[in-house]
Motif scaffolding. Sequence first.
Motif, short mmCIF file in Angstrom:
data_model
loop_
_atom_site.label_atom_id
_atom_site.label_comp_id
_atom_site.label_asym_id
_atom_site.label_seq_id
_atom_site.Cartn_x
_atom_site.Cartn_y
_atom_site.Cartn_z
N GLY A 94 -10.39 44.07 -20.23
CA GLY A 94 -9.50 45.06 -20.80
C GLY A 94 -9.37 46.13 -19.74
N LYS A 95 -9.68 46.25 -18.77
CA LYS A 95 -9.32 47.18 -17.57
C LYS A 95 -8.34 46.85 -16.44
CE LYS A 95 -11.09 50.05 -13.72
NZ LYS A 95 -12.23 50.26 -12.84
N VAL A 96 -7.07 47.37 -16.33
CA VAL A 96 -6.29 46.95 -15.36
C VAL A 96 -7.03 47.19 -14.01
CG1 VAL A 96 -4.11 47.12 -14.41
CG2 VAL A 96 -4.20 47.30 -16.65
N VAL A 97 -7.21 45.97 -13.15
CA VAL A 97 -7.72 46.21 -12.03
C VAL A 97 -6.90 45.96 -10.96
CG1 VAL A 97 -10.10 45.59 -12.72
CG2 VAL A 97 -8.49 44.00 -12.05
N ASP A 141 3.98 45.01 -21.26
CA ASP A 141 4.12 44.69 -22.52
C ASP A 141 3.40 43.43 -22.88
OD1 ASP A 141 5.32 46.77 -23.81
OD2 ASP A 141 7.22 45.87 -24.34
N TYR A 142 4.00 42.41 -22.11
CA TYR A 142 3.28 41.11 -22.34
C TYR A 142 1.69 41.12 -22.08
CZ TYR A 142 3.82 36.18 -23.10
OH TYR A 142 3.84 34.83 -23.64
N LEU A 143 1.10 42.06 -20.93
CA LEU A 143 -0.40 42.00 -21.07
C LEU A 143 -0.79 42.73 -22.38
CD1 LEU A 143 -2.62 42.14 -19.09
CD2 LEU A 143 -2.37 44.60 -18.89
N LYS A 144 -0.41 43.45 -22.90
CA LYS A 144 -0.54 44.03 -24.31
C LYS A 144 -0.85 42.75 -25.26
CE LYS A 144 1.64 48.63 -24.10
NZ LYS A 144 2.66 49.40 -24.92
N PHE A 145 -0.02 41.91 -25.20
CA PHE A 145 0.09 40.73 -26.29
C PHE A 145 -1.07 40.26 -25.96
CE2 PHE A 145 1.81 36.43 -26.82
CZ PHE A 145 1.81 36.20 -28.01
N LEU A 146 -1.19 39.63 -24.63
CA LEU A 146 -2.13 38.64 -24.37
C LEU A 146 -3.67 39.19 -24.58
CD1 LEU A 146 -0.54 37.15 -20.91
CD2 LEU A 146 -0.70 36.06 -23.40
N GLU A 147 -3.67 40.65 -24.41
CA GLU A 147 -5.10 41.15 -24.50
C GLU A 147 -5.37 41.27 -25.91
OE1 GLU A 147 -7.69 43.03 -22.30
OE2 GLU A 147 -7.06 41.07 -21.72
N VAL A 148 -4.66 41.44 -26.70
CA VAL A 148 -4.78 41.25 -28.13
C VAL A 148 -5.40 39.94 -28.57
CG1 VAL A 148 -3.67 41.12 -30.52
CG2 VAL A 148 -3.23 43.04 -29.18
N LEU A 149 -4.66 38.81 -27.91
CA LEU A 149 -5.56 37.49 -28.21
C LEU A 149 -6.80 37.34 -27.54
CD1 LEU A 149 -2.27 35.23 -27.40
CD2 LEU A 149 -2.99 36.00 -29.58
N ARG A 150 -6.82 37.90 -26.32
CA ARG A 150 -8.32 37.73 -25.56
C ARG A 150 -9.31 38.32 -26.36
NH1 ARG A 150 -11.66 40.30 -22.89
NH2 ARG A 150 -10.45 42.42 -22.81
N GLN A 207 -14.32 34.69 -18.44
CA GLN A 207 -14.51 35.57 -17.32
C GLN A 207 -13.91 37.10 -17.53
OE1 GLN A 207 -15.87 35.15 -14.51
NE2 GLN A 207 -16.51 32.88 -15.06
N GLY A 208 -13.31 37.03 -18.97
CA GLY A 208 -12.48 38.36 -19.34
C GLY A 208 -11.27 38.60 -18.48
N LEU A 209 -10.67 37.71 -18.14
CA LEU A 209 -9.38 37.93 -17.08
C LEU A 209 -8.24 37.60 -17.87
CD1 LEU A 209 -10.38 35.88 -13.82
CD2 LEU A 209 -9.84 38.47 -14.04
N THR A 210 -7.50 38.61 -17.59
CA THR A 210 -5.80 38.32 -18.10
C THR A 210 -4.81 38.61 -17.08
OG1 THR A 210 -6.33 39.21 -20.45
CG2 THR A 210 -4.06 38.93 -19.92
N VAL A 211 -4.04 37.53 -16.68
CA VAL A 211 -3.23 37.76 -15.47
C VAL A 211 -1.67 37.44 -16.02
CG1 VAL A 211 -2.69 36.91 -13.38
CG2 VAL A 211 -4.88 37.00 -13.93
N VAL A 212 -0.80 38.42 -15.62
CA VAL A 212 0.49 38.27 -15.80
C VAL A 212 1.23 38.24 -14.38
CG1 VAL A 212 2.66 39.09 -16.93
CG2 VAL A 212 0.44 39.39 -18.23
N ALA A 213 2.11 37.59 -14.09
CA ALA A 213 2.93 37.26 -13.21
C ALA A 213 4.29 37.01 -13.47
CB ALA A 213 2.51 36.29 -12.05
#
Length: 406
Positions: free
Chosen positions: A60-63, A294-303, A374-380
């Motif tokens: 949940g933290k942008v690293v 924005d897309y990170l927000k969407f994916l984090e809700v799913l995660r 792994q608690g990972l979310t990646v948007v490219a």
Amino acid sequence: MAASLGLAPASPPPAAVPSRADSATLAPDAALKVRVDSVIDRAIAEKRIVGTVVVVAKDGKVVYQRAAGLADREAKKPLRQDALFRLASLTKAMTSVAALKLVEQGKLGLEDPVTKWIPTFRPKLPDGTEPVITVRQLLTHTAGLTYDFLEPADGPYHKARVSNGLDQPGLSMEENLRRLASAPLSYEPGKRWGYSMATDVLGEVVARAGGAPLPVVIEKLITRPLGMTDTAFRVKDAARLTTPYADGKPEPVRIGESLFVPNGISGVTFVPGRVFDARSFASGGGGMVGTAADYLKFLEVLRTGGAPVLKTDTVTQLTTDQVGPEAASAGPGWGFGLGVGVLVDPVKAQSPQSVGTYKWMGAYGHSWFVDPKQGLTVVALTNTTFEGMWGPFTAALRDAVYDAGH
């Protein structure tokens, strides 16, 4: 065909192999920055991509977040983190989530025949029989449909002038569905997996079940509740919209008004101006515009379980393989859930990602993944197709995130 709704059994992730000796003594976030910066810088220096915005979140933290390269090469306009991109098939996950929300609300059923919502949509098999196609089959891409770019140049979709949602500005949904239904089905629904126009059909089902045009339904159910203020089927701020490019030598080619990009089977015709034509049908499979944040927000809700959009059980179904690894939806080792590719076998996939990782990509040059274990979310997001969708850049970026390069 497998149809289990339980999560795949966990397996330990492959052992990490440090990719850069000079980053070994740095703090984790600093080491990540060194590795990911190197991947981005190399792709730009080698003129494989023009520009990109990459965001990595851990628990949940942008690293890591970075905008690099150019939004418009000819104008020498730098890419910014709030840049808008034509999302192409990144739209599919949002359309699928909207459909599942309507299922939760009792307005739509997974086993509903599509003809309940679109009575005129009755494509037939080559022998002339008319099978039932269900909402579940649209979500899982097992509906018997395909894409024009997955057919030879003289295939049925080309002959019928079916739009894949990236071309033919001004074409209505009604007319495109008529053309789509006039082409024969590629296989009997439910018998196998095939990437397809299914999510565009699903988008019209969502609109009818939701009682409003698809852009309105998605705004009501997803983007507004999540504060995704830049994401829509229209361009919120044209000055922030990136210029699209396609793979080329010695450098990517500016797409311009229209460009046919070969893909080894036939190819994709990109018409970037489609998004500015209000008459163009809202493509649930590829019509949205948005930002990486924005897309990170969407994916984090799913995660994190789906709230406030979906129930946790629904997210589990969405992100669990529904069709079996024989789908190979995103390559060997990948199955498919209710709208996303799901990693079933990391060894076959040659991936450091965990079992249960889910992902997808977009034809304008994008990729994303979520690794729940792994608690990972990646948007490219990039402005370069096809490199930013499935080129070496995507694999190198993934391996840099996991520190699994060799």
